[in-house]
Design an enzyme around this catalytic site. Structure first.
Site, mmCIF file in Angstrom:
data_model
loop_
_atom_site.group_PDB
_atom_site.id
_atom_site.type_symbol
_atom_site.label_atom_id
_atom_site.label_comp_id
_atom_site.label_asym_id
_atom_site.label_seq_id
_atom_site.Cartn_x
_atom_site.Cartn_y
_atom_site.Cartn_z
ATOM 1 N N ASP A 7 0.879 -1.170 0.000
ATOM 2 C CA ASP A 7 0.000 0.000 0.000
ATOM 3 C C ASP A 7 0.920 1.225 0.000
ATOM 4 O O ASP A 7 1.504 1.573 1.020
ATOM 5 C CB ASP A 7 -0.878 -0.048 1.259
ATOM 6 C CG ASP A 7 -1.607 1.274 1.518
ATOM 7 O OD1 ASP A 7 -1.620 2.146 0.629
ATOM 8 O OD2 ASP A 7 -2.176 1.416 2.633
ATOM 9 N N LYS A 68 2.870 11.342 -3.842
ATOM 10 C CA LYS A 68 1.717 10.747 -4.516
ATOM 11 C C LYS A 68 0.772 11.836 -5.050
ATOM 12 O O LYS A 68 -0.039 11.583 -5.924
ATOM 13 C CB LYS A 68 0.982 9.840 -3.519
ATOM 14 C CG LYS A 68 0.023 8.852 -4.143
ATOM 15 C CD LYS A 68 -0.448 7.880 -3.078
ATOM 16 C CE LYS A 68 -1.582 6.995 -3.544
ATOM 17 N NZ LYS A 68 -1.981 6.052 -2.490
ATOM 18 N N GLU A 172 -7.392 0.658 -3.663
ATOM 19 C CA GLU A 172 -7.214 0.600 -2.205
ATOM 20 C C GLU A 172 -8.492 0.201 -1.454
ATOM 21 O O GLU A 172 -8.452 -0.706 -0.622
ATOM 22 C CB GLU A 172 -6.638 1.926 -1.703
ATOM 23 C CG GLU A 172 -5.150 2.009 -2.050
ATOM 24 C CD GLU A 172 -4.575 3.405 -2.109
ATOM 25 O OE1 GLU A 172 -5.225 4.351 -1.624
ATOM 26 O OE2 GLU A 172 -3.465 3.560 -2.647
ATOM 27 N N ASP A 196 -12.641 5.325 2.697
ATOM 28 C CA ASP A 196 -11.180 5.383 2.867
ATOM 29 C C ASP A 196 -10.703 6.824 2.772
ATOM 30 O O ASP A 196 -10.620 7.397 1.688
ATOM 31 C CB ASP A 196 -10.521 4.501 1.782
ATOM 32 C CG ASP A 196 -8.992 4.480 1.871
ATOM 33 O OD1 ASP A 196 -8.426 5.170 2.733
ATOM 34 O OD2 ASP A 196 -8.364 3.763 1.064
HETATM 35 P P1 ADP Z 1 -2.317 7.580 3.228
HETATM 36 O O1 ADP Z 1 -2.928 6.256 2.965
HETATM 37 O O2 ADP Z 1 -2.839 8.668 2.363
HETATM 38 O O3 ADP Z 1 -0.832 7.560 3.271
HETATM 39 P P2 ADP Z 1 -3.073 7.231 6.017
HETATM 40 O O4 ADP Z 1 -4.260 6.364 5.910
HETATM 41 O O5 ADP Z 1 -1.828 6.650 6.548
HETATM 42 O O6 ADP Z 1 -2.785 8.017 4.677
HETATM 43 O O7 ADP Z 1 -3.509 8.469 6.921
HETATM 44 C C1 ADP Z 1 -2.628 9.499 7.174
HETATM 45 C C2 ADP Z 1 -3.413 10.694 7.584
HETATM 46 O O8 ADP Z 1 -4.205 10.384 8.717
HETATM 47 C C3 ADP Z 1 -2.526 11.865 7.937
HETATM 48 O O9 ADP Z 1 -3.014 13.051 7.358
HETATM 49 C C4 ADP Z 1 -2.653 11.921 9.452
HETATM 50 O O10 ADP Z 1 -2.502 13.234 9.950
HETATM 51 C C5 ADP Z 1 -4.072 11.422 9.656
HETATM 52 N N1 ADP Z 1 -4.302 10.904 10.991
HETATM 53 C C6 ADP Z 1 -3.643 9.900 11.619
HETATM 54 N N2 ADP Z 1 -4.111 9.740 12.873
HETATM 55 C C7 ADP Z 1 -5.071 10.676 13.045
HETATM 56 C C8 ADP Z 1 -5.926 11.033 14.145
HETATM 57 N N3 ADP Z 1 -5.859 10.403 15.309
HETATM 58 N N4 ADP Z 1 -6.797 12.044 13.942
HETATM 59 C C9 ADP Z 1 -6.858 12.711 12.775
HETATM 60 N N5 ADP Z 1 -6.091 12.421 11.727
HETATM 61 C C10 ADP Z 1 -5.203 11.416 11.856
HETATM 62 MG MG MG Z 2 -4.132 4.830 2.320
#
Ligand code: ADP
Ligand code: MG
Length: 599
Positions: A7, A68, A172, A196
């Site tokens: 991922d 990305k 995804e 998502d």
């Molecule tokens: P991606 O798949 O786009 O890489 P993720 O699913 O890993 O992203 O999510 C990352 C995002 O989630 C970031 O913007 C992060 O700030 C946010 N995030 C992570 N934990 C929290 C939380 N507890 N509350 C709000 N936002 C969160």
């Molecule tokens: Mg993701």
């Protein structure tokens, strides 16, 4: 050889392997289950993952993230233009292709986004090999469901540059649905809505799950909406607050913006579990500290329009699927931003107080589903995946340019793949001999608002009055989402031309080859650096061992003094060369000197 699922996220990447009947997350070299999608060129080193993220505020010009958001886009894309203003690194325009420019090792390096993503993927590949104790080349990489053809192609190219054999790609949310479905192990049919919301992208997908059969009904989303947008809103808000407090404008100060962004992201996360969060940055600009706070209510208010957009997409996707909200059995949350209480509350309310499903890990589900899919494509079928079947849809409509620049839709969005469609095009002039076929992707009525894929010309049309000459266009999308287009002249039948939509402006085979070689060079340099670091440490250890041994040996005072002076000399020399390890030849030379004297 194992096949893995990766991922590749905007913010974080995660990977898994399917073995012994279940998907298992592969931890990275630090033992972490997710790896930040960061690359940093610091000093003479190239760092990837956690180590790179740590450099984000100090070496902000050379620390690359959110790549990305660039992949598969053009430089003039409004979202690229807006993002660039907030990033600490430099994006340049090369023939309307965005490229990243960094000064590294006294040289200017220019990278395509694909190359940077490849560095993250390569890091994952190496970690997977260490974890599994085997070479890993076959992988499935995930993409947001709403990614267009160019973005998918660019992601695939990143995999190739990283030395991976991309055996498949999976959307995804579909991957998350697979992880959810296998986890539940229920044979009754359920309509599941996957929500998502990550760092950079947002997807909604509705899947009918029955046993191990996954049938995607509709998908919708926004490839530029996620947690990073909420961070940006906070940054803007506090930039203006700092201006009010101190009369200083930091909007052009990238270092300050970056430091503020890190504080805002932390505050945002805190607001998911408390009603207030502090935002503090020491010496933000002009020696002035910044001290402020934000409430949950204010955060929700600032992001109101984003949250509304999210809900609109849910409604539209439902309507595309032909289902009513009452028909949805489960709503499953995936992605870090679904931890935001307001998002959860909005969804709960919209689905008439339905309990949202949080049984799967929002950070890991996509990688797990990708691993399942990867395994299902492999040669050795795991008994746990018997009867596994997946049917996905295309996220965007495919059409042909018709008279007056209009889009003539050929394959509507949310059509199941594989699919085949025939369209007839008529001549527009008397005795027209040639006809151009231009293929586009998108939902707008005029082609100028959609995304150009490819074009070709069919010639040899027999003379006929206008509208009487006819060409049949056959459009076909295979299970991997690759589009083939063929045009056949109806009367002669034989003057056909086939083409594969290959998306202009993307990487050619040769360019990919060159980038693979470049990646190889980086890999070699990394390896060489590691070797030098190891040799440096070994020499240091050796010097200390000799130092400790001096007292135990039967030596004259003179022998002892000469050994000690060599040891001290070497330790001092190593200390000077702490940040940049010396060349191997120098290290070997010093080692020899020490060996000679101590023997
Ligand atoms: P991606 O798949 O786009 O890489 P993720 O699913 O890993 O992203 O999510 C990352 C995002 O989630 C970031 O913007 C992060 O700030 C946010 N995030 C992570 N934990 C929290 C939380 N507890 N509350 C709000 N936002 C969160
Ligand atoms: Mg993701």
């Amino acid at each position: 050889m194992p096949t893995i699922g990766i991922d590749l996220g905007t913010t974080n990447s995660c990977m898994a392997v399917f073995r012994n009947g279940r998907a298992e997350i592969i931890a990275n070299d630090l033992g972490n289950r997710v790896t930040p999608s960061y690359v940093s060129f610091t000093g003479n080193e190239r760092l990837v993952g956690e180590a790179a993220k740590e450099e984000a505020t100090e070496y902000f010009k050379n620390t690359l993230y959110q790549i990305k958001r660039l992949i598969g886009r053009t430089y003039d894309d409004p979202s690229v233009q807006a993002d660039m203003k907030l990033w600490g690194f430099t994006v340049i325009n090369d023939d309307n292709k965005p490229k990243i420019s960094v000064v590294h090792d006294h040289k200017r390096n220019v990278f395509r986004p694909e190359q940077i993503s490849a560095m993250v993927l390569e890091k994952m590949k190496i970690a997977a090999e260490a974890f599994l104790g085997e070479t890993v080349t076959d992988a499935v990489i995930t993409v947001p469901a709403y990614f267009n053809h160019a973005q998918r192609k660019a992601t695939r190219d990143a995999g190739l540059i990283a030395g991976l054999n991309v055996i498949g790609m999976i959307n995804e949310p579909t991957a998350a649905a697979v992880a959810y479905g296998l986890d539940r192990q229920s044979d009754s049919e359920r309509n599941v809505l996957i929500f998502d919301l990550g760092g950079g992208t947002f997807d909604v997908t509705i899947v009918k799950i029955k046993g191990r059969k996954f049938d995607v009904k509709a998908t919708g989303g926004d490839t530029h909406l996620g947690g990073e947008d909420f961070d940006n809103i906070l940054v803007k808000y506090f930039v203006s607050e700092f201006k009010q407090q101190r009369g200083e404008d930091i909007s052009e100060n990238k270092r300050a913006l970056n430091r503020l962004r890190v504080a805002c992201e932390a505050a945002k996360r805190k607001l998911s579990s408390s009603t207030n969060a502090k935002v503090q940055v020491d010496a933000l600009q002009g020696g002035h500290d910044f001290r402020s706070s934000i409430s949950q209510a204010k955060f929700e208010n600032l992001n109101h329009s984003f949250f509304e957009r999210v809900l609109d997409t849910v409604k539209n996707t439902l309507s595309d699927s032909g289902l009513k909200k009452e028909n949805i059995d489960d709503v499953v949350l995936v992605g870090g931003s679904t931890r935001i209480p307001k998002i959860q509350a909005m969804l709960e309310k919209y689905f008439d107080n339905m309990k949202l499903k949080r049984t799967i890990n929002p950070d890991e589900a996509v990688a797990c589903g990708a691993a399942v899919y990867a395994s299902s494509l492999g040669f050795v079928k795991d008994p746990a995946l018997e009867e596994f079947a997946l049917e996905d849809v295309i996220p965007l409509s495919i059409g042909i340019k018709s008279h007056g620049g209009k889009m003539s839709f050929a394959i509507p969005r949310n059509t199941k793949i594989p699919t085949k469609v025939r369209k007839t095009r008529s001549t527009v002039a008397d005795n027209q001999e040639r006809m151009g076929i231009k293929i586009y992707e998108g939902e707008r009525a005029l082609i100028k608002d959609n995304h150009f894929l490819d074009e070709f010309t069919i010639s040899g049309i027999p003379p006929a009055p206008r509208t009487k000459g006819e060409v049949e266009v056959l459009l076909e999308i295979n299970a991997c989402g690759i589009l083939h287009v063929e045009a056949i002249e109806k009367i002669t039948g034989n003057s056909s031309e086939i083409t594969i939509a290959r998306d202009k402006g993307r990487l050619s085979e040769n360019e990919i080859k060159r980038m693979v070689q470049e990646a190889e060079k980086f890999r070699e340099r990394d390896q060489e650096l590691k070797q030098r670091c190891n040799a440096r440490n070994a020499l240091e250890n050796y010097a200390y061992t000799v130092k400790e041994g001096v007292d135990q040996k039967n030596l004259t005072r003179q022998q002892r003094e000469s050994i000690m002076s060599k040891v001290t000399e070497i330790l001092q020399w190593l200390d000077i060369n702490k940040t940049e390890p010396p060349e191997m030849s120098e290290l070997e030379e010093k080692k020899r000197e020490l060996e000679e004297i101590s023997q």
